[in-house]
Design an enzyme around this catalytic site. Sequence first.
Site, PDB file in Angstrom:
ATOM      1  N   HIS A 116      -3.506  -8.370   4.299  1.00  0.00           N
ATOM      2  CA  HIS A 116      -3.647  -6.839   4.314  1.00  0.00           C
ATOM      3  C   HIS A 116      -4.999  -6.509   3.904  1.00  0.00           C
ATOM      4  O   HIS A 116      -5.563  -7.444   2.926  1.00  0.00           O
ATOM      5  CB  HIS A 116      -2.560  -6.297   3.229  1.00  0.00           C
ATOM      6  N   ASP A 193      -0.531 -11.926  -2.863  1.00  0.00           N
ATOM      7  CA  ASP A 193      -0.312 -10.498  -2.559  1.00  0.00           C
ATOM      8  C   ASP A 193       1.246 -10.692  -2.309  1.00  0.00           C
ATOM      9  O   ASP A 193       1.598 -10.805  -1.096  1.00  0.00           O
ATOM     10  CB  ASP A 193      -1.063 -10.029  -1.351  1.00  0.00           C
ATOM     11  N   GLN A 196       5.081  -7.406   0.257  1.00  0.00           N
ATOM     12  CA  GLN A 196       6.126  -7.674   1.024  1.00  0.00           C
ATOM     13  C   GLN A 196       7.121  -8.671   0.644  1.00  0.00           C
ATOM     14  O   GLN A 196       8.259  -8.694   1.101  1.00  0.00           O
ATOM     15  CB  GLN A 196       5.554  -7.951   2.420  1.00  0.00           C
ATOM     16  N   LYS A 219       7.844  -0.005  -2.167  1.00  0.00           N
ATOM     17  CA  LYS A 219       8.442  -0.981  -0.958  1.00  0.00           C
ATOM     18  C   LYS A 219       9.587  -1.607  -1.412  1.00  0.00           C
ATOM     19  O   LYS A 219      10.294  -2.370  -0.740  1.00  0.00           O
ATOM     20  CB  LYS A 219       7.476  -1.918  -0.641  1.00  0.00           C
ATOM     21  N   CYS A 359      -3.309  -2.097   8.458  1.00  0.00           N
ATOM     22  CA  CYS A 359      -4.278  -2.531   7.351  1.00  0.00           C
ATOM     23  C   CYS A 359      -4.540  -4.130   7.556  1.00  0.00           C
ATOM     24  O   CYS A 359      -4.574  -4.533   6.345  1.00  0.00           O
ATOM     25  CB  CYS A 359      -3.724  -1.823   6.041  1.00  0.00           C
TER      26      CYS A 359
END
Length: 403
Positions: A116, A193, A196, A219, A359
């Site tokens: 991302h 990261d 998710q 999220k 993104c």
Amino acid sequence: MTGFPDLRADFPILETGVHFLDSGASSQKPIQVLEAMDRFARTSYANVHRGAYKLSVAATDAYEAARQRVADFLGADHDEVVFTRGATTSLNSIAFGWGLEHLRPGDRILTTVMEHHANLVPWQMVAKRTGATLDHIPITEDGRLDLDAFLEKLDERVRVVAVTGMSNALGTIPDVPWIAGRAHEAGARVVVDAAQLVPHREVDVRELGADFLAFSSHKMLGPTGIGVLWGRMDALEEMEPFEGGGEMIADVTLHNATWAPIPHRFEAGTPPIIEAVGLHAAIDYLDSIGMDQIFAHDQHLTAVALERLSDVPGVQIHGPRDTENRGGVISITMDGTHAHDLATILDEHGVAVRAGHHCAKPLMRELGVAATARLSFYVYNTEEDIDATVTGLRKAGELFGVG
Ligand code: PMP
């Protein structure tokens, strides 16, 4: 079928009848989270870490309890959890707070082609300022990280390996513990990261082996405006504060300042207090279902969707075609059709999916597409949402004369 509970009644927005398949962008909120924030704002709200009065003490206790809840959720220590505005701010704090301090000309930053922008652009900015160079791990045909290429690119000049815990465009879940092990042998810091990953799969930061981890509350059923930067204490100690201001200092003179202890030195200004209470409630909600159950549910829906989508004329699936090491995100295109048109037609069938580059523009270039339509699942989705999507896609195919 899977024994997963039907949670839809907890999500007021689903009363609109929407088939919501855009949780990868942001999830819906259960009443338990909305009510926890409402209750706190009505009964216990004040600024934190400031007043000696009862309300401020209650608010501070709630804020620090949220930090402890996040720490327990991640298998981390209380002081390793920094509240930020979201994953983007967390990743910028690492790049600017750690990277600017420690990277030198000739050093290398290794990231991946499927990041991302939030785990790519800050590293580009820091590379330009420090003279470090940026390199990227490629992906294989089926959208997995090419680990042989990773090993070829890894050498002692690599100081940071910045990798996604789960791709927001392809659903791929790289083997982070293995990557972190190799990266550490080469002497690099590992940044994950997990925007998710954390909402969908149990994460134990010690098992993951990262030095830094970033994610957002919105999220994972929590509110917008708050996220987490987790760092191993020795890694956080190497990091300079990215923002200065109130709350983050030990002492200030007209020309100088010293920092408050970690984590407070990384939380300049009034933090997201009501949001921390909401995140706490969101984690309680997720844990009451069980992260293993949630991941199994995502995988079940993904398996069903992969199978049904592959029967739809003209539909191409980008990314892994099976559920191994893969989460509930599926990117598709339809021959001769724009992803945005697909999303518009699906919307007419009550299905909310995202269309665009997600993104991840460099990844779209790798895939040779301008955009994809993306389905992303969460706890409130059912097979009916997939059926509605397939119906909408078949309709789109007829309209565009595909197949
Ligand atoms: N990384 C990934 C993998 C994401 O999916 C997102 C959100 N789309 C982000 C980072 C950025 O999160 P936020 O916008 O909440 O800061």
